[in-house]
Design a protein around this motif. Structure first.
Motif, PDB file in Angstrom:
ATOM      1  N   TRP A 390       0.799  -1.219   0.000  1.00 27.00           N
ATOM      2  CA  TRP A 390       0.000   0.000   0.000  1.00 27.00           C
ATOM      3  C   TRP A 390       0.834   1.272   0.000  1.00 27.00           C
ATOM      4  O   TRP A 390       1.930   1.317   0.560  1.00 27.00           O
ATOM      5  N   MET A 391       0.281   2.291  -0.626  1.00 31.29           N
ATOM      6  CA  MET A 391       0.788   3.661  -0.564  1.00 31.29           C
ATOM      7  C   MET A 391      -0.369   4.539  -0.107  1.00 31.29           C
ATOM      8  O   MET A 391      -1.533   4.140  -0.175  1.00 31.29           O
ATOM      9  N   GLU A 392      -0.043   5.723   0.377  1.00 33.58           N
ATOM     10  CA  GLU A 392      -1.085   6.612   0.917  1.00 33.58           C
ATOM     11  C   GLU A 392      -1.131   7.905   0.123  1.00 33.58           C
ATOM     12  O   GLU A 392      -0.104   8.489  -0.215  1.00 33.58           O
ATOM     13  N   LYS A 393      -2.343   8.341  -0.215  1.00 36.14           N
ATOM     14  CA  LYS A 393      -2.550   9.602  -0.934  1.00 36.14           C
ATOM     15  C   LYS A 393      -3.744  10.304  -0.320  1.00 36.14           C
ATOM     16  O   LYS A 393      -4.855   9.777  -0.321  1.00 36.14           O
ATOM     17  N   HIS A 394      -3.516  11.498   0.233  1.00 36.29           N
ATOM     18  CA  HIS A 394      -4.588  12.273   0.850  1.00 36.29           C
ATOM     19  C   HIS A 394      -5.315  11.444   1.909  1.00 36.29           C
ATOM     20  O   HIS A 394      -6.526  11.525   2.069  1.00 36.29           O
ATOM     21  N   GLY A 395      -4.558  10.612   2.627  1.00 43.75           N
ATOM     22  CA  GLY A 395      -5.122   9.783   3.680  1.00 43.75           C
ATOM     23  C   GLY A 395      -5.748   8.500   3.187  1.00 43.75           C
ATOM     24  O   GLY A 395      -6.210   7.683   3.986  1.00 43.75           O
TER      25      GLY A 395
END
Length: 796
Positions: A390-395
């Motif tokens: 996983w990666m995180e973008k804008h939460g």
């Protein structure tokens, strides 16, 4: 190996320059609140008398605004400015941060020569702001402990108090920052006192900085185990030196003595413990509130207030005066955050990770580890069980790639490199499946809005706000953008016309707050016009590949071939047992396939059905790394990486997406007409590396210098390995700088095509071929009409 960063800035000169700024910048003495009454009105009220507040006041005044009031609850410069270690470094990761630091450095030296500047700025200390008065979403005044001031603009430069001050309004403003204790020691002068021009030393391996202080040493650092403070709030009017903690400082002291053993004999005067504020992503916060017009913020300097103070104040002043700054500051914009990042627990945990990262070596595509699993798709657990990383973008959690059962998961998690990454083969298999069979990518994080009206208001206002023509038949999809007055992209999106009076808008993930604020600011307050954020209502699945049509046909019992379901078309359908699925014939990659926008309660059912039916067609999960490779090799620009508020459609080959010749007015039209007449000064270009060894050479990631005939002409904005071309592909803008003056000149197609290009990767230049259109080998007879349109578009 130790990495050294030597700053030639002379601290004494900078301190003298800033003292003139903070004490003589207005040409008048500071008004004591108990002896001078506050004015009843002003154009601008600034809260905070530190380096940020005074910088904004200085620049607003210098740019011509006269009616400015600066309020400080304690004494001027009694916050972090008073206790900061006083280091200015122009070596920064982000271009905009480097520009701010360069400007600040020049300004501080310039201020040494400035005296008695008359600005009409009124400064009142010992005056606390209680809250900002807001009416109909607009700043109208400020309530202080000494009375009320009516104003049009308010600037929150309250530093460590900015978070609480933002929440004190009836309509709160979210400012995500949190304080940590920061330690540095002071020694008495050396036997032979250090000279004022002694360079500042930053030892990132030892996590310390060292500089001259009155002939002795000032040394501090950023430890691996920082101490958050004031989680419950902060009440002191001024920042005090907090309690010493030698046990906590010991690792930094050991690093100092390893670096400079002879310092062991020096007499230590004291250990300073002063709080500093940090933000969730290590970048400062500036800009206008998305919820309150006229409410501006400049705070959260991540211990770099001196470096950024001059430049940040300048850009914010431009923003207030002109509606936008002279540089692209999206990476610092308050609207990059949402309310979800303002949880005190989230901030406390995140800054404990952020502070050590200031001196850590950050490899490409690293991710924060704290504050995760905050926003997830309904499919998160299913995808996680199938090997999603996983990666995180804008939460929002988004899959990077999927680890097969036979791969070493731990090794992949710990892999950190600037060279060929361990996930290379995994992403290759996902890309191959997208091109030969069918893949599913969960893209639920995309921002999704619905705009509806009872009459024709929705179409009329959207025609003015967007650059492309939206008066299309129901069911058609339009690629377009919202432009600013300068013709630059405030947003890049796709809009589907659901009915005569209803539109569905899809934008990048991190545009959720920014898009909402831009639309609300420019839309009339009409009760017949409704803007709704439906991001959370729909799960989005991207079904990519030539067999996507077979999977969807079998699940819907409807023909999905181009003859029955043309490109860039939207239709509500049944998929499996689920009704009301919005199916769109586009994939954001140039590959054939469909986007499925699924009501959230049906998400798991539809996913299961797609995976079950797709087995016979070779279906598999894929992630955003595969998506990135596909879109870059097809020369697709992406907002926030390739496009920004200073990039126009004419500069990136999107002129056919603009209704210039249709006689309809829209924001940015005049600027584009002028640019069309005068020519563009930069051009979005695709580069294919020729002599780069994927296995042995450092990889391009983004930000690499571009050279044309040996001359610097720009930087890359995106890069990825093309598994189709078996080459690295970089995207970026080419400029035409005059060899005599350095000024920008018009960039023509001929200028691009006649050059010999190199991409500089860590000091080594690699030959590259420049293209204004995708490579022909990527354009196959199987591609859909939308791929033809998008590919040909970039060739124009």
């Amino acid at each position: 190996m130790f990495y050294w960063l030597l700053s030639v800035v002379r601290r004494q000169r900078i301190r003298r320059g800033w003292q003139k700024w903070s004490s003589a910048r207005s040409g008048a003495s500071v008004a004591e609140a108990h002896s001078v009454a506050l004015p009843t009105q002003a154009q601008v009220v600034i809260c905070g008398g530190g380096i940020m507040g005074t910088s904004v006041a200085y620049h607003l005044s210098k740019m011509g605004w006269k009616d400015i009031v600066l309020l400080e609850q304690g004494r001027l410069a009694a916050g972090s400015t008073r206790f900061c270690a006083g280091i200015l470094s122009t070596a920064r990761h982000l271009t905009i941060e480097q520009k701010m630091a360069d400007y600040s450095n020049k300004l501080y030296h310039q201020l040494e020569q400035e005296t008695g500047i008359q600005t009409g700025v009124q400064i009142y200390d010992r005056t606390s702001v209680l809250h900002v008065i807001v009416k109909k979403g607009q700043v109208t005044g400020v309530e202080t402990d000494k009375g009320q001031i009516q104003c049009q603009y308010f600037v929150n430069c309250a530093g460590q108090w900015a978070y609480e001050l933002g929440l004190s309004n009836e309509e709160p403003v979210s400012i995500p920052l949190h304080a940590c204790e920061h330690f540095y020691l002071l020694t008495r002068p050396l036997e032979t006192p250090l000279q004022s021009n002694t360079p500042t030393i930053v030892d990132t391996d030892g996590r310390i900085y060292i500089r001259n202080w009155q002939g002795g040493i000032l040394s501090g650092g950023f430890e691996k185990n920082p101490k958050p403070i004031f989680t419950e709030g902060k009440n002191q009017l001024e920042i005090q030196n907090l309690q010493e903690d030698w046990d906590h400082f010991e690792p930094l002291l050991s690093s100092l003595l390893r670096r400079m053993p002879q310092l062991e004999t020096l007499e230590i005067m004291k250990l300073v413990n002063c709080p500093e504020t940090f933000t969730p992503d290590m970048r400062c916060i500036m800009g206008e509130s998305p919820s309150v017009q006229g409410y501006f913020v400049l705070a959260g300097m991540n211990s770099a207030g001196l470096s950024f103070g001059g430049g940040a104040g300048k850009y914010l002043a431009e923003w207030m005066m002109h509606g936008y700054p002279s540089e692209n500051v999206w990476e610092l914009d308050l609207k990059r955050f949402g309310a979800l990042q303002s949880s005190r627990t989230f901030l406390r945990h995140r800054v404990m990770e952020v502070m050590p990262l200031l001196y850590d070596l950050k490899v490409p595509r690293w991710d924060f580890q704290t504050g995760r699993q905050l926003r997830t798709s309904p499919l998160y657990d299913r995808l996680d069980a199938q090997g999603a990383r996983w990666m995180e973008k804008h939460g929002f959690e988004r899959p990077k790639y999927f680890v097969p059962p036979d791969k070493d998961l731990l090794a992949l998690e710990q892999s950190k490199t600037f060279y060929k990454p361990d996930w290379f083969d995994i992403v290759e298999s996902e890309v191959k499946c997208c091109k030969e069979a069918v893949c599913v990518i969960d893209m639920s994080s995309f921002t999704k809005f619905e705009i509806t009206s009872t009459g024709d208001q929705a179409l009329e206002i959207l025609q003015y706000l967007f650059s492309n023509d939206l008066d299309v038949p129901v069911g058609h999809i339009v690629h377009t953008g919202m432009l600013n007055e300068g013709g630059g992209y405030e947003n890049d999106c796709s809009i589907a016309r659901l009915s005569k009076r209803s539109f569905f808008m899809i934008s990048p993930t991190d545009q959720q707050v920014h898009c909402w604020a831009w639309l609300k600011k420019h839309m009339p307050q009409d009760s017949n016009l409704l803007l709704e954020d439906v991001t959370w209502k729909y799960t989005a699945l991207n079904l990519i590949g030539p067999r996507a049509v077979d999977v969807l046909s079998e699940l819907s019992y409807a023909p999905m071939t181009p003859d029955h379901f043309p490109s860039l078309f939207c239709k509500e359908m049944s998929v499996g047992y689920a009704n009301g699925i919005r199916v769109m014939s586009m994939t954001h990659t140039g590959e054939p396939g469909f986007m499925l926008y699924i009501p959230i309660e049906y998400a798991l059912h539809v996913y299961n059905e797609v995976m079950s039916v797709g087995q016979k067609y070779g279906i598999r999960n894929a992630g955003y790394y595969a998506l990135r490779s596909l879109r870059i090799e097809k020369f697709f620009a992406f907002w926030g990486q390739d496009l920004n508020t200073l990039t126009t459609p004419l500069e990136c080959g999107r002129e056919s997406w603009v209704k210039l010749e249709k006689g309809m007015d829209f924001i940015g039209r005049d600027a584009l007409l002028q640019q069309k007449q005068n020519g563009v000064y930069k051009r979005f270009t695709m580069f294919i590396l020729d002599d780069h060894d994927t296995d042995l050479d450092l990889w391009p990631w983004w930000g690499e210098p571009i050279y044309r005939n040996g001359q610097y002409v720009g930087k890359t904005t995106s890069s990825a390995y093309s598994y189709t071309l078996e080459r690295h592909v970089c995207l970026g803008f080419v400029h035409n700088f005059s060899e005599d003056t350095g000024e920008e000149q018009v960039v023509t197609t001929d200028f691009i095509n006649r050059g010999e290009y190199e991409i500089d990767i860590a000091g080594h230049r690699f030959q590259a071929k420049a293209k204004l259109y995708p490579v022909a080998s990527l354009v196959t007879h199987k591609r859909r009409k939308d791929d033809v349109e998008l590919s040909d578009l970039h060739g124009k």
